[in-house]
Design an enzyme around this catalytic site. Structure first.
Site, PDB file in Angstrom:
ATOM      1  N   HIS A   1       0.828  -1.211   0.000  1.00 17.73           N
ATOM      2  CA  HIS A   1       0.000   0.000   0.000  1.00 17.73           C
ATOM      3  C   HIS A   1       0.860   1.257   0.000  1.00 17.73           C
ATOM      4  O   HIS A   1       0.623   2.190  -0.781  1.00 17.73           O
ATOM      5  CB  HIS A   1      -0.914  -0.010   1.221  1.00 17.73           C
ATOM      6  N   GLU A   2       1.871   1.285   0.875  1.00 16.16           N
ATOM      7  CA  GLU A   2       2.703   2.484   0.976  1.00 16.16           C
ATOM      8  C   GLU A   2       3.584   2.672  -0.257  1.00 16.16           C
ATOM      9  O   GLU A   2       3.759   3.795  -0.746  1.00 16.16           O
ATOM     10  CB  GLU A   2       3.557   2.419   2.247  1.00 16.16           C
TER      11      GLU A   2
ATOM     12  N   HIS B   1       1.681   4.310  -3.057  1.00 21.61           N
ATOM     13  CA  HIS B   1       1.580   5.772  -3.007  1.00 21.61           C
ATOM     14  C   HIS B   1       2.750   6.417  -3.762  1.00 21.61           C
ATOM     15  O   HIS B   1       2.568   7.400  -4.485  1.00 21.61           O
ATOM     16  CB  HIS B   1       1.598   6.261  -1.557  1.00 21.61           C
TER      17      HIS B   1
ATOM     18  N   GLU C   1      -6.055   6.886  -1.477  1.00 20.09           N
ATOM     19  CA  GLU C   1      -6.025   5.745  -0.563  1.00 20.09           C
ATOM     20  C   GLU C   1      -6.610   4.506  -1.227  1.00 20.09           C
ATOM     21  O   GLU C   1      -6.055   3.407  -1.120  1.00 20.09           O
ATOM     22  CB  GLU C   1      -6.802   6.075   0.716  1.00 20.09           C
TER      23      GLU C   1
END
Length: 266
Positions: free
Chosen positions: A136-137, A140, A199
């Protein structure tokens, strides 16, 4: 008003030339700032953070973070190169650290600097759980959400300047009321929704990235269920939040699972 119209025409013409495409999702995004400048600013912030925060002394979990991070980063790099999108990782210098903190948090700065907080590890539980957060990070950073957020802020500021000029001959009360309305409109109509979009996009990309690296994406649903249970305190309504609600996030992850499983190989 003629000057204002000219101002917006110039801005729109400039913005049209700055559109980019997010890998996999294909979403068009506005990127005004040179990515090299964003990464340099991020590196300075990252170095300042490490000076002010202590690295974890937990050798075992530190090694887990570094190994899982490298595995996902390598998988992402291989995938992007195979798709002719290696420019997305140009200038990246991956680094993975675990810091001493009870906070349930993690982040990845533009350029590949990843930090996990010790407090999130009990929620992660397994290596696959760590991979959920890591994917997820990293998503980004790959999607350049930092640059996009700064670009949005720049656009909002430019709009505020134009609005102030358009209202300059109005009564002071009118200027105050309309100015506040414009500010709220930008916040709820542009900034917050785009942050929620970021997100959700990071969730989708993260599922695929962890799958490519060999981690079962089904773990994402279990992780976010645990995260929702571990979170405490009053939550703001979703429309006023920079994150999707827990139920929305979990529902979206389940819907995106078939796509992610196409990339998963044990």
């Amino acid at each position: 008003m003629k000057l204002v119209r000219i101002f917006f025409i110039v801005i729109l013409a400039y913005l049209f030339q700055q559109c980019a495409t997010v890998p996999i999702t294909g979403r068009k995004q506005l990127l005004i700032y040179p990515e090299g400048e964003i990464m340099q600013l991020s590196l300075t912030s990252y170095q300042d953070f490490l000076k002010e925060n202590k690295l974890s002394t937990d050798a075992k979990n530190t090694a887990r973070i570094k190994n899982i991070g490298k595995k996902i980063a390598q998988a992402v790099e291989t995938y992007l190169k195979s798709q002719g999108m290696e420019s997305r990782i140009e200038g990246f210098n991956w680094e993975f650290n675990l810091v001493q903190s009870k906070e349930m948090n993690a982040w990845c700065m533009p350029g590949g600097k990843v930090v996990f907080y010790e407090g999130i590890l009990p929620v992660c539980k397994t290596d696959a759980g760590i991979a959920v957060v890591m994917g997820h990070e990293i998503a980004h950073a790959i999607a350049r959400h930092g640059n996009e957020r700064m670009s949005q802020q720049m656009l909002v500021q430019a709009g505020s300047v134009a609005a102030a000029y358009a209202l300059k001959n109005k009564p002071e009360t009118t200027q105050t009321v309309l100015g506040a309305a414009i500010g709220l409109g930008a916040n709820y109509g542009l900034i917050l929704p785009f942050s929620r979009k970021h997100e959700s996009e990071a969730d989708r990309l993260g599922l695929i990235f962890m799958a490519i690296a060999g981690y079962d994406p089904h773990e994402a649903v279990d992780f976010w269920t645990r995260m929702a249970a571990a979170s405490s305190g009053q939550k703001v309504p979703e429309f006023a939040s920079t994150h999707p609600s827990d139920s929305r996030r979990i529902a979206d992850l389940k819907a995106e699972m078939p796509e992610a499983m196409k990339y998963y190989k044990k």
